[in-house]
Design a protein around this motif. Sequence first.
Motif, short mmCIF file in Angstrom:
data_model
loop_
_atom_site.label_atom_id
_atom_site.label_comp_id
_atom_site.label_asym_id
_atom_site.label_seq_id
_atom_site.Cartn_x
_atom_site.Cartn_y
_atom_site.Cartn_z
N THR A 174 0.83 -1.21 0.00
CA THR A 174 0.00 0.00 0.00
C THR A 174 0.87 1.26 0.00
N VAL A 175 1.89 1.27 0.84
CA VAL A 175 2.78 2.44 0.93
C VAL A 175 3.46 2.73 -0.40
N PHE A 176 3.88 1.68 -1.10
CA PHE A 176 4.59 1.87 -2.37
C PHE A 176 3.66 1.92 -3.58
N GLY A 177 2.36 1.95 -3.33
CA GLY A 177 1.40 2.21 -4.39
C GLY A 177 0.98 1.03 -5.23
N PHE A 178 1.25 -0.19 -4.79
CA PHE A 178 0.83 -1.36 -5.55
C PHE A 178 -0.62 -1.68 -5.22
N GLU A 179 -1.45 -1.77 -6.24
CA GLU A 179 -2.88 -1.98 -6.06
C GLU A 179 -3.23 -3.46 -6.21
N PRO A 180 -4.33 -3.91 -5.56
CA PRO A 180 -4.75 -5.30 -5.70
C PRO A 180 -5.09 -5.72 -7.13
N ASN A 181 -5.43 -4.73 -7.99
CA ASN A 181 -5.82 -5.07 -9.36
C ASN A 181 -4.62 -5.19 -10.30
#
Length: 198
Positions: A174-181
């Motif tokens: 989440t902190v590094f901007g990786f999304e579940p999609n």
Amino acid sequence: MMVGVSDDRPPEESPANTADPTTPATPPQRLRTLLVIAAVLFGLDLLTKTLVVANLTPGDPVPVLGDFARLSLVRNPGAAFSMATGMTWLLTLIAAGVVIGVVRVGRTLRSLWWAVGLGMVLGGALGNLVDRLFRAPGPLQGHVVDFVAVGWWPVFNVADSSIVCGAILLVALTVFGFEPNGTRVGRGSERSGGESAA
């Protein structure tokens, strides 16, 4: 005599031929990966607890690395690392809610690393949930079997470790901007390098 007219027009383009080669492919769904990871960790947690209950006596720790690391059977009515010991029934309901929530999110999951993190959380939650449902003193009140004692740290088990490590991974994603999609914040629909490698 009529001369045949050749038709040099190209065949109609099919949807497969009209795909933009610069558009990245949609990442595959990762529910199966999530469930496999959860099943492996759940099985490992169940196996280790079964062995510990069969071979260790409460109050009689077995040294592994002197006094620093020990195997010590403890029946814990609380949460991970012996927290909230007076709220066993509530912790049981929370664990059940976590399991349901993770499976629902997993149905649309496309990120490999999110699948790993959620699989770890799901496997750990299932491991401790089974203890709360089926161990003494009774359903919704069962005490979790803990057995790993390291230094001053509270005694824990495989399920506790899975939950904590999975949660740390999810926070990092989440902190590094990786999304579940399968996308990364700030890159639009472009997949990140880490995701494309997955």
